[in-house]
Design a protein around this motif. Structure first.
Motif, short mmCIF file in Angstrom:
data_model
loop_
_atom_site.label_atom_id
_atom_site.label_comp_id
_atom_site.label_asym_id
_atom_site.label_seq_id
_atom_site.Cartn_x
_atom_site.Cartn_y
_atom_site.Cartn_z
N ILE A 256 18.16 32.33 52.67
CA ILE A 256 18.50 33.55 51.93
C ILE A 256 18.10 34.79 52.74
CG2 ILE A 256 17.99 34.89 49.85
CD1 ILE A 256 17.72 32.20 48.38
N TYR A 257 16.94 34.72 53.38
CA TYR A 257 16.51 35.84 54.23
C TYR A 257 17.51 36.07 55.36
CZ TYR A 257 13.72 38.70 57.40
OH TYR A 257 13.29 39.69 58.22
N CYS A 258 18.00 34.98 55.96
CA CYS A 258 18.98 35.10 57.06
C CYS A 258 20.22 35.85 56.60
CB CYS A 258 19.36 33.72 57.58
SG CYS A 258 18.07 32.88 58.52
N ASN B 123 23.18 43.86 59.08
CA ASN B 123 23.71 43.96 60.44
C ASN B 123 25.16 43.49 60.47
OD1 ASN B 123 21.12 44.47 62.34
ND2 ASN B 123 20.56 43.06 60.68
N LEU B 124 25.98 44.07 59.61
CA LEU B 124 27.38 43.64 59.49
C LEU B 124 28.22 44.00 60.71
CD1 LEU B 124 28.01 44.37 55.71
CD2 LEU B 124 27.90 42.14 56.82
N ASP B 125 27.69 44.88 61.57
CA ASP B 125 28.40 45.16 62.82
C ASP B 125 28.54 43.90 63.66
OD1 ASP B 125 28.63 47.76 62.11
OD2 ASP B 125 27.02 48.51 63.39
N PHE B 126 27.62 42.96 63.48
CA PHE B 126 27.69 41.69 64.20
C PHE B 126 29.02 40.99 63.93
CE2 PHE B 126 26.96 37.05 64.06
CZ PHE B 126 26.61 36.82 65.39
N LEU B 127 29.51 41.09 62.68
CA LEU B 127 30.79 40.50 62.32
C LEU B 127 31.96 41.41 62.70
CD1 LEU B 127 30.04 39.01 58.76
CD2 LEU B 127 30.38 37.73 60.88
N SER B 128 31.86 42.67 62.34
CA SER B 128 33.01 43.57 62.53
C SER B 128 33.36 43.75 64.00
CB SER B 128 32.72 44.93 61.88
OG SER B 128 31.57 45.52 62.44
N GLU B 129 32.38 43.79 64.88
CA GLU B 129 32.67 43.97 66.30
C GLU B 129 33.41 42.77 66.87
OE1 GLU B 129 28.96 44.73 68.19
OE2 GLU B 129 28.74 46.75 67.32
N ILE C 121 23.07 34.37 43.43
CA ILE C 121 22.57 35.39 44.35
C ILE C 121 23.77 36.23 44.82
CG2 ILE C 121 21.48 35.80 46.59
CD1 ILE C 121 19.85 33.29 46.14
N PRO C 122 23.70 37.56 44.72
CA PRO C 122 24.89 38.40 44.97
C PRO C 122 25.19 38.66 46.44
CG PRO C 122 23.04 39.78 44.32
CD PRO C 122 22.56 38.36 44.22
N VAL C 123 24.62 37.90 47.37
CA VAL C 123 24.85 38.16 48.79
C VAL C 123 26.28 37.87 49.18
CG1 VAL C 123 24.21 37.47 51.13
CG2 VAL C 123 22.44 37.77 49.42
N LEU C 124 26.80 36.71 48.81
CA LEU C 124 28.16 36.34 49.22
C LEU C 124 29.23 37.26 48.64
CD1 LEU C 124 28.54 32.47 49.55
CD2 LEU C 124 28.34 34.21 51.30
N PRO C 125 29.16 37.64 47.36
CA PRO C 125 30.16 38.60 46.87
C PRO C 125 30.18 39.90 47.68
CG PRO C 125 29.03 37.60 45.02
CD PRO C 125 28.31 37.14 46.26
N THR C 126 29.01 40.36 48.10
CA THR C 126 28.95 41.57 48.91
C THR C 126 29.59 41.34 50.28
OG1 THR C 126 26.86 42.15 47.82
CG2 THR C 126 27.40 43.34 49.85
N LEU C 127 29.34 40.17 50.85
CA LEU C 127 29.94 39.83 52.14
C LEU C 127 31.46 39.74 52.03
CD1 LEU C 127 29.78 38.93 55.10
CD2 LEU C 127 29.40 36.58 54.27
#
Length: 297
Positions: free
Chosen positions: A76-78, A85-91, A116-122
């Protein structure tokens, strides 16, 4: 210009990475481009090397060692770190054309798909217009052997429905590893499990056998450590019935069958994915080479 992607999800051990590998192989054989994104920070072995690997950003092993977290908390921390650090994906994804199918290989952490709301945000980040604008669908895998245990089957179906509600994207539910169960159950009987309903509990072979034997378990009198006795009690049966009724009343969950050893099965699943993301509708007609045009004339 839209991009196209599929997010492969499901509990641990259901064959997500195997399906991703089969899908990539099938795409390559059919001269289609695939971009493989591994988002499991604990994954180590791949049949196809990822084009983008979350472990280049953060790994579960490092998090567990440095922060003294367990595997669940560490994962979950990862993902929380990834969201910062979503630039890691967008770049990496920004330059991809519409010809690619972006395959996201997700971890088996069930909490990520339930509360956990992490995936909906992603998902919102990946699909929002004006940025990456990925036409995304979710493929939720459940192991076909779950049908042998009705309680496990309905628990898995409930988690699939939870993911559907949480992510709010086109969604496919898939029974994987069909090659392991095709000799254990008749095809006619297996078809009943493609759409969950409460009658599957009513004629559960284990329950029928208990009724014939006249076995009645008082959950208050058994040893709490006796798992088998507790799972044979009336309270457990009522819980399963409530879960089955909930799934049936929403009428959202139905399954496709997947056998990764069968090329036709992989192709069938890919056709459903293409329909969900409307892949073919956006493709430009391809002109014939001049040699072929001359032959037709």
């Amino acid at each position: 210009m839209s991009k196209y992607g599929v997010m492969v999800m499901g509990p641990a051990g259901v064959g997500k990475s195997t399906f991703c590998a089969s899908l990539i192989t099938h795409l390559q054989l059919n001269r289609r481009s695939a971009f493989y994104v591994n988002l499991d920070p604990a994954a180590e072995h791949f049949e196809h090397q990822p084009d983008l690997d979350i472990k280049d950003l953060i790994s579960l092993e490092d998090v567990m060692e440095e922060l003294q977290l367990g595997p669940n908390g560490g994962l979950i921390y990862c993902f929380e770190f990834l969201m910062e650090n979503l630039d890691f994906l967008s770049e990496a994804l920004n330059s991809l054309t519409e010809e690619y199918l972006i395959i996201f290989d997700m971890p088996g952490q069930i909490e990520l798909y339930t509360h956990i709301p992490v995936l909906p945000t992603l998902v919102k980040f990946l699909t929002q217009p004006g940025a990456l604008d990925i036409r995304l669908c979710a493929a939720y895998l459940l192991e076909a052997s779950f049908v042998v245990d009705r309680a496990k089957y309905f628990a898995g179906s409930l988690s699939a429905m939870s993911a559907m509600v949480m992510l709010e994207v086109p969604h496919l539910n898939i029974l994987s590893k069909m090659d392991l169960v095709k000799d254990q159950m008749r095809r006619k009987d297996f078809k009943r499990f493609l759409v969950p309903d409460t009658t599957l509990l009513e004629d559960d072979p284990a329950e029928v056998a208990r009724k014939k034997a006249g076995v009645a378990v008082d959950v208050h009198s058994v040893d709490p450590a006796d798992k088998d006795a507790l799972m044979s009690g009336a309270s457990f049966r009522r819980l399963n019935t409530a879960v089955a009724n909930l799934i049936e009343s929403f009428s959202m969950v139905s399954y496709l069958k997947l056998d990764c050893t069968d090329e036709d099965s992989v192709q069938a699943i890919l056709s459903y994915i293409d329909d969900c993301i409307q892949y073919h509708e956006a493709q430009e007609p391809k002109e014939l080479p001049e040699e072929e045009m001359e032959e037709e004339e």
